[in-house]
Design an enzyme around this catalytic site. Sequence first.
Site, PDB file in Angstrom:
ATOM      1  N   GLU A 172      40.270  46.336  48.025  1.00  0.00           N
ATOM      2  CA  GLU A 172      39.945  45.194  48.881  1.00  0.00           C
ATOM      3  C   GLU A 172      40.939  44.055  48.727  1.00  0.00           C
ATOM      4  O   GLU A 172      41.161  43.285  49.672  1.00  0.00           O
ATOM      5  CB  GLU A 172      38.533  44.693  48.565  1.00  0.00           C
ATOM      6  CG  GLU A 172      38.075  43.585  49.506  1.00  0.00           C
ATOM      7  CD  GLU A 172      36.747  42.996  49.111  1.00  0.00           C
ATOM      8  OE1 GLU A 172      35.859  42.929  49.978  1.00  0.00           O
ATOM      9  OE2 GLU A 172      36.584  42.599  47.945  1.00  0.00           O
ATOM     10  N   ASP A 173      41.555  43.927  47.563  1.00  0.00           N
ATOM     11  CA  ASP A 173      42.475  42.813  47.348  1.00  0.00           C
ATOM     12  C   ASP A 173      43.777  42.967  48.118  1.00  0.00           C
ATOM     13  O   ASP A 173      44.484  41.994  48.345  1.00  0.00           O
ATOM     14  CB  ASP A 173      42.787  42.671  45.853  1.00  0.00           C
ATOM     15  CG  ASP A 173      41.604  42.140  45.069  1.00  0.00           C
ATOM     16  OD1 ASP A 173      40.889  41.276  45.591  1.00  0.00           O
ATOM     17  OD2 ASP A 173      41.393  42.610  43.935  1.00  0.00           O
TER      18      ASP A 173
ATOM     19  N   LEU B 155      43.783  44.549  34.586  1.00  0.00           N
ATOM     20  CA  LEU B 155      43.634  43.131  34.267  1.00  0.00           C
ATOM     21  C   LEU B 155      42.167  42.803  34.007  1.00  0.00           C
ATOM     22  O   LEU B 155      41.266  43.388  34.603  1.00  0.00           O
ATOM     23  CB  LEU B 155      44.146  42.277  35.431  1.00  0.00           C
ATOM     24  CG  LEU B 155      45.624  42.432  35.782  1.00  0.00           C
ATOM     25  CD1 LEU B 155      45.936  41.697  37.088  1.00  0.00           C
ATOM     26  CD2 LEU B 155      46.502  41.926  34.648  1.00  0.00           C
TER      27      LEU B 155
ATOM     28  N   CYS C 121      35.037  45.069  45.794  1.00  0.00           N
ATOM     29  CA  CYS C 121      36.443  45.360  45.488  1.00  0.00           C
ATOM     30  C   CYS C 121      36.840  46.802  45.732  1.00  0.00           C
ATOM     31  O   CYS C 121      38.009  47.105  45.975  1.00  0.00           O
ATOM     32  CB  CYS C 121      36.753  45.056  44.024  1.00  0.00           C
ATOM     33  SG  CYS C 121      35.937  43.649  43.312  1.00  0.00           S
TER      34      CYS C 121
ATOM     35  N   ASP D 234      45.283  48.527  38.609  1.00  0.00           N
ATOM     36  CA  ASP D 234      44.169  47.896  39.326  1.00  0.00           C
ATOM     37  C   ASP D 234      44.042  48.360  40.771  1.00  0.00           C
ATOM     38  O   ASP D 234      43.249  47.803  41.534  1.00  0.00           O
ATOM     39  CB  ASP D 234      44.343  46.372  39.300  1.00  0.00           C
ATOM     40  CG  ASP D 234      44.281  45.808  37.894  1.00  0.00           C
ATOM     41  OD1 ASP D 234      43.185  45.753  37.331  1.00  0.00           O
ATOM     42  OD2 ASP D 234      45.345  45.439  37.351  1.00  0.00           O
TER      43      ASP D 234
ATOM     44  N   HIS E  26      37.423  35.331  41.478  1.00  0.00           N
ATOM     45  CA  HIS E  26      37.521  35.391  42.931  1.00  0.00           C
ATOM     46  C   HIS E  26      36.327  34.700  43.574  1.00  0.00           C
ATOM     47  O   HIS E  26      35.241  34.667  42.997  1.00  0.00           O
ATOM     48  CB  HIS E  26      37.542  36.851  43.417  1.00  0.00           C
ATOM     49  CG  HIS E  26      38.856  37.540  43.283  1.00  0.00           C
ATOM     50  ND1 HIS E  26      38.984  38.820  42.788  1.00  0.00           N
ATOM     51  CD2 HIS E  26      40.122  37.150  43.593  1.00  0.00           C
ATOM     52  CE1 HIS E  26      40.250  39.187  42.793  1.00  0.00           C
ATOM     53  NE2 HIS E  26      40.961  38.189  43.280  1.00  0.00           N
TER      54      HIS E  26
END
Length: 271
Positions: free
Chosen positions: A73-74, A26, A262, A68, A175
Amino acid sequence: MPTPGRSFRFTHALLREPADSIVDGLRAVDTGAPDVALFRAQHAAYRDALEAAGLATTVLGPLQEFPDSVFVEDAALCLPEGAVVMRPGAPTRLGEAVMIEPALREAFDEVRHLPSLGDHGHGRIEGGDVLVTDREILVGRSARTNGAGIEALREVVRAWGYTVRELATPPEVLHFKTDCGLLDGETILTTRRLAAGGHLDGYRLIHVAESEEAAANAVRVNDVVLLPAGYPRTAELLNQAGYRVVALPNSEAAKVDGGMSCLSLRYCRAS
């Protein structure tokens, strides 16, 4: 009282190798597909920097079905007391949280899930919107994180003694941490557009240099600050403020909206 430095003192880090499918990751603006080989080389340099800072690293294998997934971290939040499995806001990323849970269970005695009852069933939250400081957890509402997700996280971490404060991420920012990074327990590196809302009042703020907004997603790891390479004026500001800066190449992750924070889940076990 929280232990001073708990927000940036770590012993371990969890990473995932970039998959070939990262070219389909993305992105808010298409500046071209990442070069997979170069991405892997930059990812290895990032891992080396974490190890040089004193962390033991675990690198998980690539997940081709989740382009992705290198941005671990997401998918989770790691705290000294345990890990929280997140609920990513991008539909194509929902499965990443499930895939990382086994590694979290190997690393932590306690792994918690967000409540799924009532309105919380519609909650979405990604780690890129979560900034843990020594005094509280700041969470930015964004296109990927909504109020129900923030409230669900608040319920989970309350028993561990954490306070969650909801903030607003500027609409043009992906973010919350795209525009800020922790430098120490009381200091935040930030863009002026994020700081303008007054949400970070009460913290010592260092603003990135003009036109170097992408430098804001820095990561404090023990005694160093990991900063994306290519932002010399911001690096100099941090050096002048007494921080030891390690600049790392990040061109390929940046093509798919990735930054310094990330690429890893950093943690320190309570025991």
